[in-house]
Design an enzyme around this catalytic site. Structure first.
Site, short mmCIF file in Angstrom:
data_model
loop_
_atom_site.label_atom_id
_atom_site.label_comp_id
_atom_site.label_asym_id
_atom_site.label_seq_id
_atom_site.Cartn_x
_atom_site.Cartn_y
_atom_site.Cartn_z
CB CYS A 172 -14.02 -11.87 -99.59
SG CYS A 172 -12.59 -11.23 -99.79
CG HIS A 193 -20.15 -12.55 -86.84
ND1 HIS A 193 -18.99 -12.30 -86.57
CD2 HIS A 193 -20.74 -11.60 -87.93
CE1 HIS A 193 -19.00 -10.78 -87.15
NE2 HIS A 193 -19.49 -10.42 -87.66
CG HIS A 253 -22.23 -27.90 -110.51
ND1 HIS A 253 -21.10 -28.56 -110.95
CD2 HIS A 253 -23.67 -28.71 -110.67
CE1 HIS A 253 -22.38 -29.05 -112.25
NE2 HIS A 253 -23.46 -29.24 -111.51
CG HIS A 305 -13.54 -16.58 -101.50
ND1 HIS A 305 -13.46 -15.29 -102.33
CD2 HIS A 305 -12.86 -15.50 -100.41
CE1 HIS A 305 -13.21 -14.58 -102.05
NE2 HIS A 305 -12.27 -14.36 -100.98
CG HIS A 335 -5.07 -19.62 -114.41
ND1 HIS A 335 -4.77 -18.68 -115.32
CD2 HIS A 335 -3.51 -19.18 -113.79
CE1 HIS A 335 -3.77 -19.21 -115.84
NE2 HIS A 335 -2.38 -19.34 -115.02
CG ASN A 344 -9.37 -13.22 -103.35
OD1 ASN A 344 -10.18 -12.59 -103.09
ND2 ASN A 344 -8.90 -12.66 -102.26
#
Length: 596
Positions: free
Chosen positions: A303, A382, A490, A494, A523, A527
């Site tokens: 992701c 990582h 802002h 994720h 919502h 995802n």
């Protein structure tokens, strides 16, 4: 933040035994009275008691079996991320201190310079001022002046040629599937039941996950999931990929009025579905792009791959002037569909939904006027050198030889550690000097005091629900967590799950408004993997919240294990969303209280 790892305790009057389980449910305990919660922390390694929380739920009297008539309790101990919430009692003092530190050099030097310059000029008449300027420059001959001018021009040219080119985000598009692919949570379970691939226990588990997931009743899935046949085929994968990718790109090219043949760099990321020829080749073939295009296809990066793709596109644009790049981020739901019974592999079924984003980047100076944002920073973390991190999200076959993504019980703890590393690296690049000084001062104070914090257990009892909550906190000096709201206007975090978003809000000290885009995206669209941060940015634009100069923090994390950040600065205010913004038909319904 709690992970899926539970320490379930089975108590008797004489002794207790600890079981380390993956399941989210704990073993029932049959005892005459519940154990004192502090007992639960004696088994944790030294120094980790403050990372644990526990709850004891009264299940009533056992009605059957060998323990009939005994009181039944469910005991659950969970690992938590450290409590990063910082006291705001001195909020206004901190804000004033922040302003003073950041502007100290101007506040101190500008008034002095004005006074000195004014006094010097005020004491001279106009004739005396011109005579003074002429006398100070008349001593240089023409050759000296020309040499100085040439050196100045050369230095200026070297500076502008060697500095990194600005990367502009001209526009982006988010694919919105058709309504016939929209499903409610109940319809999702029915589609899974009609496929005949799941037993009742697996269906009940998925239903339970959906109820607490934060996902609404308007997400999108391919109808192929209801088929009793195998849907993880190349044919189904290519069909879904063509739908979402071409849908997003058609919209992007229409919005930006850029011809596909003008694109010099193409980067596509899709974690699970990686056919041959690649998805990037599929796009080049469909739009008949030019032969010397620099194309890349990123697979298996989870992701967080959306920001990795932007980073790669940035590097390509830095090396290739006067060019534009397209970044496509997506994931295939049908090809990733798991039909087995392993609960840790059923979780992605419940969360991952259809979605795709397409972003147009440019390094051309003429695109500045029409661009929306400028890329400021990208920070990548990582943790794959550690086996535990590497296998936290792992694709493999289960006992029935069904392929799926296995989610580790330590995933949230691993994600929290990666996040801390990432924001520690990002902080010096974006935080104001005042926040960095406060953070450094706190570290010095903790070091000089020699206090690393001792565990103190707090017990809260809810007699109505028969629930006891146990938490441990540090009695030493609390670590100062910088206020990232001073660095960004802002946040696009994720939208992995409701729990993840809530815990990130708590740990980073964000407000409900800050995480509203993430909750709304989860919502409304679910995802959508690497494209979720772009649906969140589209939400901010639809709400009209983006103003000129605003800074946006995109934060994503995924398999590997990786945590990545991208920082954008708004070039112009977005007063009115585009006509094809994916939020236009439901914007008036967000936010609402059920999201939190």
């Amino acid at each position: 933040m709690e992970d899926a790892s539970n320490y379930s305790l089975k108590f008797s009057r004489e002794r207790f035994v600890v079981h380390h389980l993956l399941s989210s449910t704990s073993i029932n305990s049959h005892i005459s009275s519940p154990p004192h919660p502090f007992q639960l922390f004696t088994m944790a390694p030294a120094g980790e008691q403050h990372l644990l929380s526990a709850e004891i739920v009264n299940r009533g009297i056992e009605s059957a079996g060998p323990d009939a008539g005994s009181m039944t309790f469910s005991v659950r101990v969970r690992r938590r991320l450290p409590d990063f919430v910082q006291s705001v009692n001195l909020k206004y003092v901190k804000l004033g201190y922040h302003y003073l530190i950041n502007h100290a050099i101007y506040l101190a030097t500008v008034p002095v310079l004005v006074l000195v310059f004014g006094a010097e000029i005020g004491s001279l008449s106009r004739e005396e001022l011109w005579r003074k300027l002429w006398d100070s420059t008349a001593g240089y001959d023409l050759a000296t002046v020309l040499a100085f001018f040439a050196v100045f021009v050369f230095t200026l040219s070297v500076y502008f040629m060697s500095r990194p080119r600005s990367i502009y985000l001209v526009d982006f598009a988010c694919f919105k599937p058709t309504d016939d692919l929209k499903v409610t949570k109940e319809e999702f379970i029915e589609l899974a039941r009609k496929s005949g691939k799941f037993d009742e226990a697996s269906l009940e588990f998925q239903k339970k996950i959906l109820q607490s997931s934060g996902i609404g009743d308007e997400t999108y899935v391919p109808r192929a999931i209801m088929s009793p046949e195998n849907i993880t085929t190349m044919k189904e994968g290519r069909a879904e990929a063509s739908m979402v990718i071409f849908g997003a790109l058609d919209e992007l090219f229409k919005k930006t009025r850029v011809r596909p043949k003008d694109v010099g760099v193409l980067v596509v990321n899709c974690s699970i579905f990686n056919p041959t020829p690649s998805l990037s080749a599929m796009i080049i073939n469909h739009y008949k792009m030019r032969g010397n295009i620099l194309s890349f296809n990123l697979g298996g990066m989870g992701c967080s791959a959306g920001i990795i793709a932007v980073d790669l596109a940035r590097d390509m644009l830095q090396a290739n002037p006067n060019n534009v790049a397209v970044v496509v981020s997506t994931e295939m739901v049908g090809y990733n569909w798991y039909p087995g019974r392993d609960r840790s592999m059923l979780i992605p079924n419940c969360y991952i939904r259809m979605g795709c984003s397409a972003v147009l980047l440019s390094n051309r100076g003429r695109d500045y006027r029409r661009a929306k944002y400028r890329l400021e920073h990208i920070v990548r973390t990582h943790k794959g050198a550690d086996d535990r991190y590497f296998k936290s999200v792992y694709q493999e076959e289960d006992e029935q030889r069904f392929k799926g993504l296995k989610i580790s019980k330590d995933l949230v703890e691993i994600g929290g550690d990666a996040l801390k590393t990432n924001i520690t690296t990002l902080g010096p690049l974006v935080l104001p000097l005042s926040e960095q000084l406060l953070f450094f001062a706190t570290l010095v104070k903790r070091y000089l005091s020699g206090t690393k914090g001792k565990g103190v257990t707090t017990v809260k009892t809810d007699t109505f629900n028969g629930l006891q909550t146990v938490a441990s906190s540090s009695s030493g000096t609390k670590p100062y967590i910088p206020d990232y709201k001073l660095a960004f206007e802002h946040f696009c975090v994720h939208a992995a799950s409701k729990t993840v978003v809530n815990e990130l809000q708590r740990n980073l000290g964000l407000s409900d408004v800050n995480v509203e885009p993430s909750r709304a995206t989860l919502h409304r669209f679910g995802n959508t993997s690497s494209s979720s941060i772009w649906y969140e940015l589209a939400y901010l634009e639809a709400k009209g919240r983006i103003k000129k100069g605003d800074r946006i923090w995109q934060l994503s994390f995924g398999s590997g294990f990786k945590c990545n950040s991208a920082v954008w600065k708004s070039i112009r205010g977005i007063k009115k969303p585009s006509s094809n913004n994916p939020w236009l038909d439901c914007l008036d319904r967000y936010p609402f209280e059920a999201l939190s």
